[in-house]
Design a protein around this motif. Structure first.
Motif, PDB file in Angstrom:
ATOM      1  N   SER A  64      41.850  44.394  37.785  1.00 40.18           N
ATOM      2  CA  SER A  64      43.021  43.324  38.067  1.00 40.18           C
ATOM      3  C   SER A  64      43.462  43.126  39.262  1.00 40.18           C
ATOM      4  CB  SER A  64      44.053  43.307  36.885  1.00 40.18           C
ATOM      5  OG  SER A  64      43.406  43.287  35.730  1.00 40.18           O
ATOM      6  N   SER A  65      43.894  44.134  39.867  1.00 40.65           N
ATOM      7  CA  SER A  65      44.421  44.077  41.231  1.00 40.65           C
ATOM      8  C   SER A  65      43.384  43.701  42.260  1.00 40.65           C
ATOM      9  CB  SER A  65      45.171  45.517  41.625  1.00 40.65           C
ATOM     10  OG  SER A  65      45.729  45.682  42.918  1.00 40.65           O
ATOM     11  N   SER A  66      42.437  44.112  42.203  1.00 41.31           N
ATOM     12  CA  SER A  66      41.385  43.630  43.230  1.00 41.31           C
ATOM     13  C   SER A  66      41.119  42.122  42.948  1.00 41.31           C
ATOM     14  CB  SER A  66      39.894  44.293  42.834  1.00 41.31           C
ATOM     15  OG  SER A  66      40.028  45.897  43.071  1.00 41.31           O
ATOM     16  N   GLN A  67      41.032  41.805  41.625  1.00 33.35           N
ATOM     17  CA  GLN A  67      40.967  40.389  41.425  1.00 33.35           C
ATOM     18  C   GLN A  67      42.124  39.477  41.968  1.00 33.35           C
ATOM     19  OE1 GLN A  67      40.574  40.238  37.240  1.00 33.35           O
ATOM     20  NE2 GLN A  67      38.653  41.637  37.014  1.00 33.35           N
ATOM     21  N   VAL A  68      43.152  40.035  42.036  1.00 31.82           N
ATOM     22  CA  VAL A  68      44.369  39.262  42.515  1.00 31.82           C
ATOM     23  C   VAL A  68      44.236  39.292  43.932  1.00 31.82           C
ATOM     24  CG1 VAL A  68      46.914  39.502  42.857  1.00 31.82           C
ATOM     25  CG2 VAL A  68      45.918  39.677  40.606  1.00 31.82           C
TER      26      VAL A  68
END
Length: 382
Positions: free
Chosen positions: A185-189
């Motif tokens: 999720s952090s990479s997507q953000v």
């Protein structure tokens, strides 16, 4: 962190823990003896499963759920744009209902990709929802107020993961995001912030995160190159140091540490992100190893005394490190009639005024104080 009714969530986790412990300790003849390992528990569950209508047989996943640097144990997760503005809402429950029928709707005022930041508000604002939530049902009250105040507002639905991908039961309902591994999720953000910067021409953004959204933002700042790309981080009910879920997560972690990997066993039920957000997980050991903050960022951290998920308040508060400022705020300080809980704080006029003041104290110096009912919310009224 988690949507739907909190009592149902607590009951599910509590009954699940009790059931596994009972099975593991049942006397001979009453039930098959189980070794206190995740593999044996998974085998026990799999032995009683039957094929679904499509021919596939669901299986328990023998995974610890403790990895903090990869999406090990699942097929990862995906992010989706929030598109097509939904109506402005003043309470969480109708917003949740609308989000079920329109799972990828954008909140009013958000994702207008032709928006150009003004000189007064040069940084666009990125909104990050929490676990088992989506952009619309979290921010349908706050987003239009930010847009009306002159901010360019952007948001996404991150962390989509299916039931068979360790997304948990929450993934069965439409529009339940933020269930996949938090590193993913952090990479997507991070990728989304780059799109926002490119579209607006801004060097930096400000971020407002609710629940897991605040933790994802913190991970982005520390591990995804976000430090120099964020001016301010404002969080509400954020799981900065993990959640005990009124003691359920703490109990589960204690059982884990005693040698029975119950957290890994329930990863397929409650989802990877929920396991990672339990107090004491290795995700938080890694996240906060060098301190709570990064240099150059101004943090505003808001917590509610009536929050069922983030308790006690200190779990959600941050400690300022070098060249960072932190303003830890209890929502009820100076406004006892605001009894917002974990979800309804995003429908609290006081919370909205705190967010506006944090982003620009000169333009929005005054804090609102009005009644906001627990569970129902209602933008200051029923």
């Amino acid at each position: 962190m988690i949507a739907t009714t909190h009592s149902l969530r607590r009951a599910l986790c509590g009954f699940g823990i009790a059931a596994v412990l009972a099975a593991a300790s049942s006397p001979a003849g009453a039930a098959p003896a189980l070794e206190p390992t995740i593999a044996s528990l998974a085998e026990y569950v799999n032995a009683g499963t039957v094929p679904a209508a499509d021919g596939r047989t669901p299986t328990a996943i023998a995974d610890t759920g403790s990895a903090s640097g990869s999406s090990s144990g699942s097929a990862g997760s995906r992010a989706y744009d929030a598109v097509g503005e939904g109506p402005e809402m003043s309470a969480y429950l109708p917003a949740f209902a609308y989000g079920l029928l329109h799972p990828d709707a954008a909140p009013t005022g958000a994702n207008r990709w032709d928006c150009k930041p003004s000189a007064q508000h040069p940084r666009p604002v990125v909104l990050l929802h929490g676990t088992w939530l989506n952009a619309y049902d979290t921010f349908s009250y706050l987003s239009p107020r930010l847009a009306e105040a002159g901010y360019c507002v952007f948001t996404l639905n991150y962390g989509k993961s299916g039931l068979l991908e360790a997304g948990g039961l929450g993934a069965v309902l439409p529009g339940r995001y933020g269930v996949g591994p938090m590193v993913d999720s952090s990479s997507q953000v991070a990728a989304f912030v780059e799109r926002v910067r490119a579209a607006t021409g801004s060097d930096q953004v400000d971020i407002i995160g609710h629940s897991q959204g605040g933790t994802i933002a913190n991970h982005y700042l520390k591990f995804e190159g976000g430090q120099d790309k964020v001016g301010k981080l404002v969080t509400f009910g954020a799981t900065h140091h993990g959640t005990s879920l009124l003691g359920i997560a703490t109990l589960g972690r204690m059982i884990n540490n005693a040698g029975i990997d119950i957290m890994g066993f329930y990863r397929p039920v409650i989802g990877a992100a929920n396991v990672e957000q339990a107090v004491g997980s290795s995700f938080y050991t890694s996240l906060n190893a060098t301190g709570d903050t990064v240099p150059g960022v101004a943090y505003t951290v808001v917590a509610s005394r009536y929050d069922e998920v983030m308790n006690p308040l200190d779990l959600g508060f941050l400690r300022a490190g070098p060249d960072a400022t932190v303003d830890n705020i209890a929502l009820q300080n100076g406004c006892e009639q605001d009894i917002s809980d974990h979800l309804t704080m995003m429908y609290s006029p006081r919370a909205a005024s705190i967010a506006l003041r944090a982003l620009d104290p000169e333009s929005s110096p005054t804090l609102t104080c009005t009644f906001n009912p627990w569970f129902f919310g209602g933008g200051g009224s029923l």
